[in-house]
Every structure is written in structure tokens, then in C-alpha cells.
Enzyme design. Sequence first.
Site, short mmCIF file in Angstrom:
data_model
loop_
_atom_site.label_atom_id
_atom_site.label_comp_id
_atom_site.label_asym_id
_atom_site.label_seq_id
_atom_site.Cartn_x
_atom_site.Cartn_y
_atom_site.Cartn_z
N LYS A 174 0.83 -1.20 0.00
CA LYS A 174 0.00 0.00 0.00
C LYS A 174 0.87 1.26 0.00
O LYS A 174 2.09 1.19 0.22
CB LYS A 174 -0.92 -0.04 1.22
CG LYS A 174 -1.91 -1.21 1.21
CD LYS A 174 -2.79 -1.20 2.46
CE LYS A 174 -3.76 -2.37 2.47
NZ LYS A 174 -4.64 -2.35 3.68
N TYR B 282 -12.51 -2.45 -2.96
CA TYR B 282 -12.99 -2.49 -1.57
C TYR B 282 -14.51 -2.40 -1.49
O TYR B 282 -15.05 -1.96 -0.47
CB TYR B 282 -12.35 -1.35 -0.77
CG TYR B 282 -10.94 -1.64 -0.28
CD1 TYR B 282 -10.64 -2.82 0.42
CD2 TYR B 282 -9.90 -0.74 -0.47
CE1 TYR B 282 -9.36 -3.08 0.90
CE2 TYR B 282 -8.61 -0.99 0.00
CZ TYR B 282 -8.35 -2.17 0.69
OH TYR B 282 -7.09 -2.43 1.17
N PHE C 248 -15.49 3.69 7.89
CA PHE C 248 -14.11 4.04 7.52
C PHE C 248 -13.86 4.01 6.01
O PHE C 248 -12.72 4.19 5.58
CB PHE C 248 -13.12 3.11 8.24
CG PHE C 248 -13.32 1.64 7.96
CD1 PHE C 248 -12.75 1.04 6.83
CD2 PHE C 248 -14.06 0.85 8.83
CE1 PHE C 248 -12.93 -0.31 6.58
CE2 PHE C 248 -14.25 -0.51 8.58
CZ PHE C 248 -13.68 -1.09 7.44
N ARG D 217 -1.76 -14.61 3.62
CA ARG D 217 -2.47 -13.93 4.72
C ARG D 217 -1.80 -14.24 6.06
O ARG D 217 -1.71 -13.36 6.92
CB ARG D 217 -3.94 -14.38 4.76
CG ARG D 217 -4.78 -13.92 3.60
CD ARG D 217 -5.22 -12.48 3.68
NE ARG D 217 -6.12 -12.20 4.77
CZ ARG D 217 -6.81 -11.06 4.89
NH1 ARG D 217 -6.69 -10.10 3.97
NH2 ARG D 217 -7.60 -10.85 5.91
N THR E 20 -5.37 -7.92 10.54
CA THR E 20 -5.71 -6.62 9.95
C THR E 20 -5.13 -5.48 10.79
O THR E 20 -4.58 -4.52 10.26
CB THR E 20 -7.24 -6.48 9.85
OG1 THR E 20 -7.73 -7.57 9.07
CG2 THR E 20 -7.63 -5.17 9.20
N ARG F 196 2.81 -7.23 8.97
CA ARG F 196 2.22 -6.09 9.69
C ARG F 196 2.80 -5.98 11.10
O ARG F 196 2.96 -4.88 11.63
CB ARG F 196 0.71 -6.24 9.73
CG ARG F 196 0.05 -5.93 8.37
CD ARG F 196 -1.38 -6.36 8.33
NE ARG F 196 -2.10 -5.90 7.15
CZ ARG F 196 -3.26 -6.41 6.74
NH1 ARG F 196 -3.82 -7.39 7.41
NH2 ARG F 196 -3.85 -5.94 5.66
N ASN G 176 -1.67 -0.15 7.18
CA ASN G 176 -1.13 -1.45 7.58
C ASN G 176 -0.33 -2.13 6.48
O ASN G 176 -0.19 -3.34 6.44
CB ASN G 176 -2.25 -2.35 8.13
CG ASN G 176 -3.37 -2.57 7.13
OD1 ASN G 176 -3.25 -2.16 5.96
ND2 ASN G 176 -4.44 -3.21 7.55
N HIS H 40 -1.90 -5.44 1.44
CA HIS H 40 -3.18 -6.11 1.19
C HIS H 40 -2.91 -7.49 0.60
O HIS H 40 -2.01 -7.63 -0.23
CB HIS H 40 -4.03 -5.32 0.18
CG HIS H 40 -5.13 -6.16 -0.41
ND1 HIS H 40 -6.32 -6.37 0.25
CD2 HIS H 40 -5.20 -6.89 -1.55
CE1 HIS H 40 -7.08 -7.18 -0.49
NE2 HIS H 40 -6.41 -7.52 -1.58
N GLU I 63 -9.83 -10.20 -7.66
CA GLU I 63 -8.91 -9.07 -7.56
C GLU I 63 -7.82 -9.11 -8.63
O GLU I 63 -7.42 -8.06 -9.15
CB GLU I 63 -8.29 -9.05 -6.15
CG GLU I 63 -9.34 -8.74 -5.09
CD GLU I 63 -8.82 -8.89 -3.67
OE1 GLU I 63 -7.63 -9.24 -3.49
OE2 GLU I 63 -9.62 -8.67 -2.74
N1 LIG Z 1 -10.14 3.22 10.22
C1 LIG Z 1 -10.49 1.92 10.17
N2 LIG Z 1 -9.98 1.18 9.17
C2 LIG Z 1 -10.31 -0.13 9.13
C3 LIG Z 1 -11.17 -0.74 10.07
N3 LIG Z 1 -11.32 -2.05 9.75
C4 LIG Z 1 -10.58 -2.23 8.63
N4 LIG Z 1 -9.97 -1.07 8.27
C5 LIG Z 1 -9.10 -0.86 7.12
O1 LIG Z 1 -9.74 -1.40 5.98
C6 LIG Z 1 -8.87 -2.34 5.35
C7 LIG Z 1 -9.72 -3.45 4.75
O2 LIG Z 1 -10.33 -4.17 5.82
P1 LIG Z 1 -10.42 -5.77 5.78
O3 LIG Z 1 -10.61 -6.20 4.38
O4 LIG Z 1 -11.41 -6.15 6.81
O5 LIG Z 1 -8.99 -6.18 6.33
P2 LIG Z 1 -7.83 -6.98 5.61
O6 LIG Z 1 -8.42 -7.99 4.65
O7 LIG Z 1 -6.88 -7.48 6.64
O8 LIG Z 1 -7.09 -5.81 4.83
P3 LIG Z 1 -6.90 -5.67 3.25
O9 LIG Z 1 -5.90 -6.71 2.90
O10 LIG Z 1 -6.43 -4.26 3.03
O11 LIG Z 1 -8.24 -5.95 2.58
C8 LIG Z 1 -7.92 -2.80 6.44
O12 LIG Z 1 -6.68 -3.20 5.91
C9 LIG Z 1 -7.79 -1.57 7.32
O13 LIG Z 1 -6.74 -0.72 6.86
C10 LIG Z 1 -11.70 0.06 11.13
O14 LIG Z 1 -12.45 -0.39 11.99
N5 LIG Z 1 -11.32 1.40 11.11
MG LIG Z 2 -9.62 -7.42 3.02
#
Ligand SMILES: Nc1nc2c(ncn2[C@@H]2O[C@H](COP(=O)(O)OP(=O)(O)OP(=O)(O)O)[C@@H](O)[C@H]2O)c(=O)[nH]1
Ligand SMILES: [Mg+2]
Length: 138
Positions: free
Chosen positions: A9, A49, A57, A86, A92, A103, A113, A116, A127
Amino acid sequence: MNKTLVIIKPDGVERSLIGRIVSRFEDRGFKILKGRFETISTELANKHYAEHADKPFFNELVSFITRSPSFVFVVEGPEETWSIVRSMMGKTNPAESPSGTIRGDFATELSENVIHGSDSAESAVREIGIFFPDFNLD
Ligand SMILES: Nc1nc2c(ncn2[C@@H]2O[C@H](COP(=O)(O)OP(=O)(O)OP(=O)(O)O)[C@@H](O)[C@H]2O)c(=O)[nH]1
Ligand SMILES: [Mg+2]
């Protein structure tokens, strides 16, 4: 499904972490395919997304992922590569990610973070199709 989509990212690219992160996947025995820099457009971010469109968020997430170039690539390995990737990424929330994960070693903030990775075989197909529509997955 032996391929998955990974994005370093904007925060990871800005902090010059590409080499160290890609090395982890190569050290694990994976192949890196199709990598490129891309400043992700708002349109692409909305598509990528889409599952989070209703979350509070979401706007912050889209403005973060579009703010500067990402490094987008395909990782190829054994079956269920997405799952191994993963587990290498950690949780996350970096605060909940153990040291030794990407991470856990490189991030502290939920909203920045670093990486992705597709979260299922179906997500990987979807994707890779979004970012590399010409990629032949057969
Ligand atoms: N500000 C905020 N950001 C969030 C929150 N939950 C998730 N995110 C952000 O949204 C992104 C996508 O969420 P998820 O798909 O649930 O998490 P993930 O699969 O581990 O992350 P990705 O690989 O980026 O998709 C995360 O990587 C976080 O940066 C939250 O509660 N608050
Ligand atoms: Mg995700």
C-alpha cells in the site's frame, strides 16, 4: 487456486519497504508475477474495496489507498497460496499482529497497515481480474 493478489500500500511504498516485503515471499518459495507500480484510481479502489462500501471508515480507506503509488503484484505458489500469504501478513490490526509477520514487523496503525492480500480463492480470482484483466488464470 495457486495465485493471489498482493498490494504494498502507499505507506509501504513511501517507506521504501518493497524490497523487504517482496523478499519474504521469495524466501518462502513463491514466484512474483506481473508486478507494477500503480496509483490506484478512486474508481478501482471503490471496486476493490466494494465489500466495505457501507463501513464508516470507507472514505478514509479509499483516500488512503489512492494517495500515492502502490506496488501491485501476483504471488504464485502451491494451492491456497492466498492463505499462506495472509498468515505471513498478520492480522488486519498491526497491534494484534505478532512479530515475524509483515504487519507485526512494519506497521502500527490499523488504517496504514502496509499490505493487502486476497482473503479467499474467490477474492484472488476477482482481484487479479480487477488489476490484471489480461492475466490468464487457466
Ligand atoms: N479506520 C479503520 N480502518 C479499518 C477498520 N477495519 C478495517 N480497516 C481498514 O480497511 C482495510 C480493509 O479491511 P479488511 O478487508 O477487513 O482487512 P484486511 O483484509 O486485513 O485488509 P486488506 O488486505 O487491506 O483488505 C484494512 O486493511 C484496514 O486498513 C476500522 O475499523 N477502522
Ligand atoms: Mg480485506
